[in-house]
Design a protein around this motif. Structure first.
Motif, PDB file in Angstrom:
ATOM      1  N   TRP A 120     -13.181   5.925   0.904  1.00 16.77           N
ATOM      2  CA  TRP A 120     -13.743   4.890   1.110  1.00 16.77           C
ATOM      3  C   TRP A 120     -15.145   4.619   1.774  1.00 16.77           C
ATOM      4  O   TRP A 120     -15.716   3.646   1.763  1.00 16.77           O
ATOM      5  N   LYS A 121     -15.686   5.768   1.934  1.00 18.15           N
ATOM      6  CA  LYS A 121     -17.096   6.079   2.340  1.00 18.15           C
ATOM      7  C   LYS A 121     -17.182   4.904   3.682  1.00 18.15           C
ATOM      8  O   LYS A 121     -16.381   4.463   4.462  1.00 18.15           O
ATOM      9  N   MET A 122     -18.498   4.445   3.765  1.00 18.33           N
ATOM     10  CA  MET A 122     -18.757   3.458   4.955  1.00 18.33           C
ATOM     11  C   MET A 122     -18.508   1.921   4.605  1.00 18.33           C
ATOM     12  O   MET A 122     -19.405   1.333   4.473  1.00 18.33           O
ATOM     13  N   ASN A 123     -17.283   1.985   4.259  1.00 17.91           N
ATOM     14  CA  ASN A 123     -16.879   0.296   3.696  1.00 17.91           C
ATOM     15  C   ASN A 123     -15.903  -0.112   4.547  1.00 17.91           C
ATOM     16  O   ASN A 123     -14.809   0.599   4.619  1.00 17.91           O
ATOM     17  N   GLY A 124     -15.992  -1.387   4.910  1.00 14.40           N
ATOM     18  CA  GLY A 124     -14.939  -2.350   5.692  1.00 14.40           C
ATOM     19  C   GLY A 124     -14.982  -1.837   7.286  1.00 14.40           C
ATOM     20  O   GLY A 124     -14.887  -0.728   7.761  1.00 14.40           O
ATOM     21  N   THR A 125     -14.742  -3.131   7.834  1.00 18.68           N
ATOM     22  CA  THR A 125     -14.412  -2.887   9.292  1.00 18.68           C
ATOM     23  C   THR A 125     -13.074  -2.442   9.534  1.00 18.68           C
ATOM     24  O   THR A 125     -12.341  -2.158   8.589  1.00 18.68           O
ATOM     25  N   ILE A 126     -12.779  -2.132  10.782  1.00 19.19           N
ATOM     26  CA  ILE A 126     -11.164  -1.653  11.132  1.00 19.19           C
ATOM     27  C   ILE A 126     -10.432  -2.877  10.637  1.00 19.19           C
ATOM     28  O   ILE A 126      -9.243  -2.688  10.019  1.00 19.19           O
ATOM     29  N   THR A 127     -10.977  -3.910  10.866  1.00 19.61           N
ATOM     30  CA  THR A 127      -9.798  -5.349  10.506  1.00 19.61           C
ATOM     31  C   THR A 127      -9.656  -5.316   8.851  1.00 19.61           C
ATOM     32  O   THR A 127      -8.481  -5.114   8.435  1.00 19.61           O
ATOM     33  N   GLU A 128     -10.834  -5.161   7.958  1.00 13.62           N
ATOM     34  CA  GLU A 128     -10.742  -4.993   6.771  1.00 13.62           C
ATOM     35  C   GLU A 128     -10.157  -3.767   6.190  1.00 13.62           C
ATOM     36  O   GLU A 128      -9.116  -3.802   5.222  1.00 13.62           O
ATOM     37  N   SER A 129     -10.156  -2.640   6.904  1.00 11.36           N
ATOM     38  CA  SER A 129      -9.594  -1.310   6.603  1.00 11.36           C
ATOM     39  C   SER A 129      -7.905  -1.687   6.578  1.00 11.36           C
ATOM     40  O   SER A 129      -7.261  -1.103   5.445  1.00 11.36           O
ATOM     41  N   LEU A 130      -7.458  -2.255   7.735  1.00 16.43           N
ATOM     42  CA  LEU A 130      -6.014  -2.259   7.929  1.00 16.43           C
ATOM     43  C   LEU A 130      -5.532  -3.563   6.965  1.00 16.43           C
ATOM     44  O   LEU A 130      -4.399  -3.138   6.288  1.00 16.43           O
ATOM     45  N   ARG A 131      -6.410  -4.387   6.367  1.00 18.83           N
ATOM     46  CA  ARG A 131      -5.969  -5.377   5.552  1.00 18.83           C
ATOM     47  C   ARG A 131      -5.766  -4.310   4.159  1.00 18.83           C
ATOM     48  O   ARG A 131      -4.695  -4.704   3.425  1.00 18.83           O
ATOM     49  N   LEU A 132      -6.897  -3.779   3.918  1.00 20.78           N
ATOM     50  CA  LEU A 132      -6.680  -3.064   2.528  1.00 20.78           C
ATOM     51  C   LEU A 132      -5.600  -2.075   2.420  1.00 20.78           C
ATOM     52  O   LEU A 132      -4.705  -1.954   1.472  1.00 20.78           O
ATOM     53  N   VAL A 133      -5.075  -1.386   3.471  1.00 21.37           N
ATOM     54  CA  VAL A 133      -3.974  -0.615   3.496  1.00 21.37           C
ATOM     55  C   VAL A 133      -2.606  -1.239   3.283  1.00 21.37           C
ATOM     56  O   VAL A 133      -1.702  -1.076   2.513  1.00 21.37           O
ATOM     57  N   SER A 134      -2.698  -2.370   4.231  1.00 19.31           N
ATOM     58  CA  SER A 134      -1.413  -3.277   4.068  1.00 19.31           C
ATOM     59  C   SER A 134      -1.216  -3.621   2.572  1.00 19.31           C
ATOM     60  O   SER A 134      -0.138  -3.870   1.985  1.00 19.31           O
ATOM     61  N   ASP A 135      -2.362  -3.931   1.995  1.00 17.89           N
ATOM     62  CA  ASP A 135      -2.178  -4.530   0.478  1.00 17.89           C
ATOM     63  C   ASP A 135      -1.916  -3.294  -0.629  1.00 17.89           C
ATOM     64  O   ASP A 135      -1.156  -3.547  -1.427  1.00 17.89           O
ATOM     65  N   MET A 136      -2.000  -2.215  -0.151  1.00 19.06           N
ATOM     66  CA  MET A 136      -1.659  -1.074  -1.191  1.00 19.06           C
ATOM     67  C   MET A 136      -0.563  -0.166  -0.688  1.00 19.06           C
ATOM     68  O   MET A 136       0.237   0.439  -1.408  1.00 19.06           O
ATOM     69  N   LYS A 137      -0.143  -0.310   0.727  1.00 20.62           N
ATOM     70  CA  LYS A 137       0.958   0.812   1.131  1.00 20.62           C
ATOM     71  C   LYS A 137       2.088   0.857   0.508  1.00 20.62           C
ATOM     72  O   LYS A 137       2.485   2.052   0.103  1.00 20.62           O
TER      73      LYS A 137
END
Ligand code: PEP
Length: 254
Positions: free
Chosen positions: A10-27
């Motif tokens: 993911w490199k330097m992309n996404g706040t912690i909140t956005e990262s958690l959302r992305l994981v939730s969307d794919m996990k």
């Protein structure tokens, strides 16, 4: 050989909140794709929260980088022990680390040693620039990167190598299958000469503008053991789709 590997950097992309959302969307979907090792490399500040989210799933976590020293006055850095708390993998020698942050082969060698000392699985990235490819230096550059990074290591067990031509990273211009296969064949020959049977077992991944449209083609190549994905790993649907394609293609080829 182990399972095929799909890794999302993911490199330097996404706040912690956005990262958690992305994981939730794919996990959930990712978790259900069988016979493929799925590794996410989020920004390090998000690792601890993400570790809770993927706990007991088939998704593994890695750090994008780490320092080689155990602890001390290294402002801004994270150590292997810190990585180890949440991750079983670490990415080392990414071309952005080499280019933008001036990491040398010697630094990468020390980092690999630290990964081994802490039982973290390293993915060592190697790759040539466009200028190096066009001037016929690819083979020499890659061999040097590999040899220097692994110099004097007690073992290369659990080493994974990612071939990432610099000119294909983030450009939308993936290397052709011919170029990847020819390059991987040479890397493999070099590893076998250096390390014999151990060299035969090192998985080699490809990275550089991998997406939904080319994952199946790369999956069909017996040379390619995994894919390291940057941009397309930030889109949950694209990452799920390319992971599924790669896993299915590899399963059919067995
Ligand atoms: C990478 O960062 O390792 C990478 C391969 O990026 P991208 O897929 O965006 O080219």
């Amino acid at each position: 050989m182990g399972n095929p590997i799909i890794a999302g950097n993911w490199k330097m992309n996404g706040t912690i909140t956005e990262s958690l959302r992305l994981v939730s969307d794919m996990k959930d979907e990712l978790h259900r794709i069988p016979r493929v090792t799925k590794i996410l490399f989020p920004p390090s500040v998000a690792l601890s929260s993400i570790a809770n989210l993927v706990y007991a799933s088939s998704i593994e976590l890695g750090a994008q980088n780490m320092h080689y020293e155990v602890s001390g006055a290294f402002t801004g850095e994270i150590s292997a022990a810190m990585v180890k708390e949440n991750c079983s993998w670490v990415l080392l020698g990414h071309s952005e680390r080499r280019g933008l942050f001036h990491e040398s082969d010697e630094d990468i060698n020390r980092k690999l040693s630290a990964a081994y000392a802490n039982r973290i699985n390293p993915i060592l990235c190697v790759g040539e620039s466009l200028e190096q490819r066009e001037s016929g230096q690819t083979q020499e550059v890659l061999r040097q990167q590999l040899a220097k990074a692994t110099s004097d290591l007690p073992s290369i067990n659990n080493l994974t190598v990612a071939y990432e031509p610099v000119w294909a990273i983030g450009t939308g211009k993936a290397a052709t299958l011919n170029v990847v296969e020819e390059t991987l064949a040479d890397l493999r020959a070099f590893m076998e000469t250096e390390w014999g049977d151990d060299g035969r077992g090192v998985p080699i991944m490809y990275g550089g503008s991998v997406n939904e449209a080319n994952a199946t083609a790369f999956g069909q190549s017996p040379y390619i053991a995994g894919l390291l994905v940057g941009g397309a790993s930030l889109d949950a649907a694209a990452f799920i789709s390319l992971t599924r394609q790669f896993a299915e293609t590899k399963t059919q080829a067995e």
